[in-house]
Design a protein around this motif. Structure first.
Motif, PDB file in Angstrom:
ATOM      1  N   ARG A 494       0.771  -1.112  -0.136  1.00 46.68           N
ATOM      2  CA  ARG A 494       0.124  -0.064   0.140  1.00 46.68           C
ATOM      3  C   ARG A 494       0.709   1.178  -0.017  1.00 46.68           C
ATOM      4  N   GLU A 495       2.174   1.128   0.172  1.00 53.10           N
ATOM      5  CA  GLU A 495       2.960   2.048   0.327  1.00 53.10           C
ATOM      6  C   GLU A 495       2.586   3.316   1.521  1.00 53.10           C
ATOM      7  N   VAL A 496       2.170   2.685   2.661  1.00 53.85           N
ATOM      8  CA  VAL A 496       1.906   3.578   3.657  1.00 53.85           C
ATOM      9  C   VAL A 496       2.570   2.856   5.011  1.00 53.85           C
ATOM     10  N   TYR A 497       2.528   3.496   6.013  1.00 56.00           N
ATOM     11  CA  TYR A 497       2.844   2.878   7.411  1.00 56.00           C
ATOM     12  C   TYR A 497       1.712   2.247   7.931  1.00 56.00           C
ATOM     13  N   ASP A 537      10.091  10.417   0.425  1.00 54.95           N
ATOM     14  CA  ASP A 537       9.195   9.883  -0.483  1.00 54.95           C
ATOM     15  C   ASP A 537       8.435   9.016   0.308  1.00 54.95           C
ATOM     16  N   ARG A 538       8.818   8.295   1.353  1.00 52.28           N
ATOM     17  CA  ARG A 538       7.679   7.543   2.053  1.00 52.28           C
ATOM     18  C   ARG A 538       6.621   8.229   2.709  1.00 52.28           C
ATOM     19  N   LEU A 539       7.126   9.539   3.087  1.00 51.33           N
ATOM     20  CA  LEU A 539       6.130  10.215   4.001  1.00 51.33           C
ATOM     21  C   LEU A 539       5.200  10.916   3.014  1.00 51.33           C
ATOM     22  N   ARG A 540       5.561  11.327   1.792  1.00 50.12           N
ATOM     23  CA  ARG A 540       4.825  11.818   1.018  1.00 50.12           C
ATOM     24  C   ARG A 540       3.575  10.676   0.582  1.00 50.12           C
ATOM     25  N   SER A 541       4.062   9.833   0.151  1.00 48.72           N
ATOM     26  CA  SER A 541       3.247   8.453  -0.182  1.00 48.72           C
ATOM     27  C   SER A 541       2.192   8.152   0.981  1.00 48.72           C
ATOM     28  N   HIS A 542       2.782   8.073   1.990  1.00 52.49           N
ATOM     29  CA  HIS A 542       1.768   7.701   3.093  1.00 52.49           C
ATOM     30  C   HIS A 542       0.584   8.879   3.304  1.00 52.49           C
ATOM     31  N   ALA A 591      -0.516  21.032   5.644  1.00 52.48           N
ATOM     32  CA  ALA A 591       0.202  22.280   5.601  1.00 52.48           C
ATOM     33  C   ALA A 591       1.690  21.805   6.098  1.00 52.48           C
ATOM     34  N   ALA A 592       1.902  21.033   7.175  1.00 48.93           N
ATOM     35  CA  ALA A 592       3.399  21.007   7.720  1.00 48.93           C
ATOM     36  C   ALA A 592       4.352  20.188   6.508  1.00 48.93           C
ATOM     37  N   PHE A 593       3.449  19.325   5.831  1.00 51.53           N
ATOM     38  CA  PHE A 593       4.435  18.632   4.896  1.00 51.53           C
ATOM     39  C   PHE A 593       4.733  19.499   3.700  1.00 51.53           C
ATOM     40  N   ALA A 594       3.910  20.559   3.380  1.00 47.43           N
ATOM     41  CA  ALA A 594       4.231  21.612   2.093  1.00 47.43           C
ATOM     42  C   ALA A 594       5.384  22.319   2.987  1.00 47.43           C
ATOM     43  N   THR A 595       5.317  22.588   3.811  1.00 46.14           N
ATOM     44  CA  THR A 595       6.392  23.491   4.484  1.00 46.14           C
ATOM     45  C   THR A 595       7.736  22.854   4.828  1.00 46.14           C
TER      46      THR A 595
END
Length: 673
Positions: A494-497, A537-542, A591-595
């Motif tokens: 699933r490419e998630v945690y 990349d993993r964080l974005r996918s999750h 928002a936090a991920f974008a920053t």
């Protein structure tokens, strides 16, 4: 809420599809009370206390208000209110009613433990105010007595320690006790109607119960009643005080003036737009309403105190409370809200309630910090999975950030953090993941990604704070261990945690909104270490998969469900409901991920979710409140307002404002800073 009132609601609502019978709902109406008394003002004119967790006093269990004219009572619950709203940025509730062409204005304010109801009508149009109040001193509706001070216009209802008072500015034209429902009434299929007239039956009936019926004459077009709750009071002094208070509050300008001086936050609220579109003021007001003097907060008004459908809400959970505290700290730094007193009281409360082993318990009573009823207290009675390790981690994240914001706090905070750090270490297993415990939603056991996120966040915040080098270095080393161990929860398919590693070690790969806490944890970690491209990349996918997979949109509402397969309180809907805390978490995480990554696409995702939580959004009530949950048809449910999503909404607004990304479709017209 007494059993009698719970059964009364059960009879009135049994069989409805989006209502759980036997609760005391706050899905409409407004709250007043930014000290230790919290009173709900219903659109039907009723008052009800939700004060017990904040003060230890119960107060009003049920009530009914109306007017007397043309020789008959007209109850507000038979009239549609024309309008109900807060007066500007205060906690004064203003309601207007149209009685066949006659407009009544009503003002409700809770201040210094008193609740004031001031009603204004065209002079000569109304004869009297009709008042029915069922007090429940000590949480009881039996073994209660009444004293009536007719010359003073005061009624006292008492059990042992708690004494509840009702006073009138113009005295009482009529005042009698009402006999509570007897066993045949309780067992009857239909609910009993109150008030039941001004005859009490046997001579003692009117003095042995908490039900009071009063007719208060209008004088010069106004009528005012005041209720007050006291513990073992000096009776004569209270009666005299209430007579003076009722006379003083018998004036709308006085009520408005006191309300204007009362609002808790010391912020310069003039920087915000006053009026219906101001979520910042709404969030500060709600968090003030839910707060006790000592710095703690209830999760939400306790709509289910008999635990019929839940474990109750009128307690302080250290997870919710510390997350709220941290979001307030972040928002204050960005928007200059002037909340230093709030931050200090939170820090002092956490210091006072820390256990000897450095942890914090499941939940406590907010008024004194004593252990409250709960089901996750294995750290108190011994080892076991019934412990929520994320709560201790959340408190430590706040305390570290609190100390970092002002180094003068380090001396008092560092010993608390040092003990808490030892507790975190004790609940971190050899493989670098937290031990098996309960999850944030309190309905599973295992080793949760959300718990990992809170540990990573706590260790990182401690490592970044101005504590001793020994504490910082130890926390940084632990943060690296947790960071690396998170890989064991990655699900390739699933490419998630994963939601969790189950007790048998198998990964539960369902999507869960609580795992969105990973974003804030990684953003904090990036301040002390480097995030490699693989982790980014993993964080974005999750994040992307979780936001997409948990999204729900119907003709009425749009937002995020809590987790896949969530069956709690779904009723006849038969599938997961949208949760405001999940939706707000998504907005905040995006928002936090974008920053963190400079990926503007996620600012768009944040604004999209945030727009549903703002005053014109599908998840926000006309009061500005965010209910915990919403059915697919738009019907709100559960605790209302819930503090956690309000803090998340505020923090998201502050974050977007800080990076100049607040403006967007559906946003700028609702918030102006």
């Amino acid at each position: 809420m007494t059993l009698r009132s719970a059964l009364d609601d059960y009879k009135r609502t049994h069989g409805e599809t989006s209502v759980f019978p036997g609760e005391r709902r706050t899905l409409s109406g407004y709250f007043s009370g930014v000290e230790d008394r919290l009173v709900h003002v219903g659109r039907d004119g009723s008052l009800r206390d939700f004060s017990y967790p904040l003060s230890g006093l119960y107060g009003i269990d049920r009530s009914r208000f109306g007017v007397f004219r043309d020789d008959k009572p007209v109850w507000f619950d038979d009239c549609a209110p024309v309008d109900q709203a807060y007066a500007g940025d205060t906690a004064l509730v203003e309601t207007s009613y149209d009685l066949e062409g006659t407009t009544l204005e009503r003002f409700d304010l809770t201040t210094d433990g008193r609740h004031v109801t001031h009603v204004v009508a065209p002079e000569g149009a109304i004869d009297a105010l009709e008042v029915f109040v069922a007090f429940a001193p000590g949480g009881r509706d039996d073994r209660i007595g009444q004293l009536v001070f007719e010359d003073d216009g005061v009624v006292e209802v008492y059990h042992r320690d708690e004494h509840d008072f009702l006073a009138s500015a113009s005295g009482f034209e009529t005042v009698v006790g009402q006999l509570p429902e007897r066993l045949p009434d309780v067992l009857a299929a239909e609910p009993a109607e109150f008030p039941a007239g001004d005859e009490t039956g046997q001579y003692e009936d009117g003095r042995l119960g908490g039900y009071v019926y009063a007719r208060v004459p209008f004088e010069d077009g106004t009528a005012t009643v005041v209720s007050d709750l006291r513990e073992r009071p000096d009776r004569d002094a209270v009666v005299e005080d209430l007579v003076d208070a009722a006379e003083r509050f018998d004036d709308r300008e006085t009520v408005r003036s006191i309300a204007g001086d009362q609002f808790v936050p010391a912020a310069d609220l003039d920087q915000f737009t006053a009026g219906d579109g101001e979520s910042v003021v709404d969030d500060l007001r709600v968090l003030g309403l839910l707060s006790a003097d000592v710095g703690s907060r209830i999760a939400g008004p306790d709509f289910d105190p008999h635990y019929e459908y839940s474990g109750g809400y009128g307690y302080t959970w250290f997870r919710d409370d510390a997350e709220i505290s941290r979001f307030l700290l972040e928002s204050d730094a960005e928007l200059d809200l002037g909340l230093e007193d709030w931050h200090d009281r939170s820090g002092a409360f956490y210091e006072r309630t820390q256990r000897d082993d450095g942890s914090w318990p499941h939940r406590v009573w907010p008024d004194d910090g004593s252990l409250a009823p709960g089901w996750a207290n294995d750290r108190i009675r011994g080892d076991g999975v019934d412990y929520q390790a994320d709560q201790t981690a959340s408190v430590l994240s706040y305390l570290a950030a609190y100390a970092a914001a002002d180094e003068s706090r380090v001396e008092s905070v560092e010993p608390v953090v040092e003990r808490g750090l030892a507790s975190l270490d004790d609940t971190l297993a050899a493989d670098g993941l937290p031990i098996a415990c309960q999850n944030a939603w309190e309905n599973m056991a295992g080793r949760f990604t959300h718990t990992v996120a809170t540990f990573l966040h706590a260790y990182t915040e401690i490592a970044a704070a101005p504590f001793s080098s020994e504490i910082r270095e130890h926390a940084a080393a632990r943060a690296r261990v947790v960071f690396d161990s998170l890989d064991s929860l990655w699900v390739d398919d699933r490419e998630v945690y994963a939601l969790r590693a189950q007790m048998d070690g198998q990964l539960d790969d369902r999507l869960d909104s609580s795992t969105l806490a990973l974003v804030g944890a990684h953003r904090a970690y990036a301040e002390i270490a480097t995030l490699d491209d693989r982790r980014r990349d993993r964080l974005r996918s999750h994040l992307e998969t979780t936001l997409d997979g948990l999204s729900r949109e119907t003709d009425a509402v749009r937002g995020l469900i809590r987790f896949e397969g969530d069956e709690w309180r779904v009723g006849e809907q038969g599938r997961e409901k949208i949760w405001t805390v999940s939706t707000a978490w998504g907005a905040n995480a995006a928002a936090a991920f974008a920053t963190l990554t400079e990926d503007d696409e996620f600012y768009d995702r944040s604004r999209e979710l945030l727009s549903e939580l703002l005053p014109s959004g599908t998840l926000c009530l006309e009061s500005g409140y965010l209910p915990e949950q919403v059915f697919d048809d738009g019907t709100p449910d559960s605790a209302t307002p819930l503090g956690w999503p309000h803090a998340l909404r505020l923090a998201t607004v502050a974050h977007l404002e800080g990076v100049d990304e607040l403006e967007g479709e559906g946003i700028e017209s609702q918030i102006e800073i």
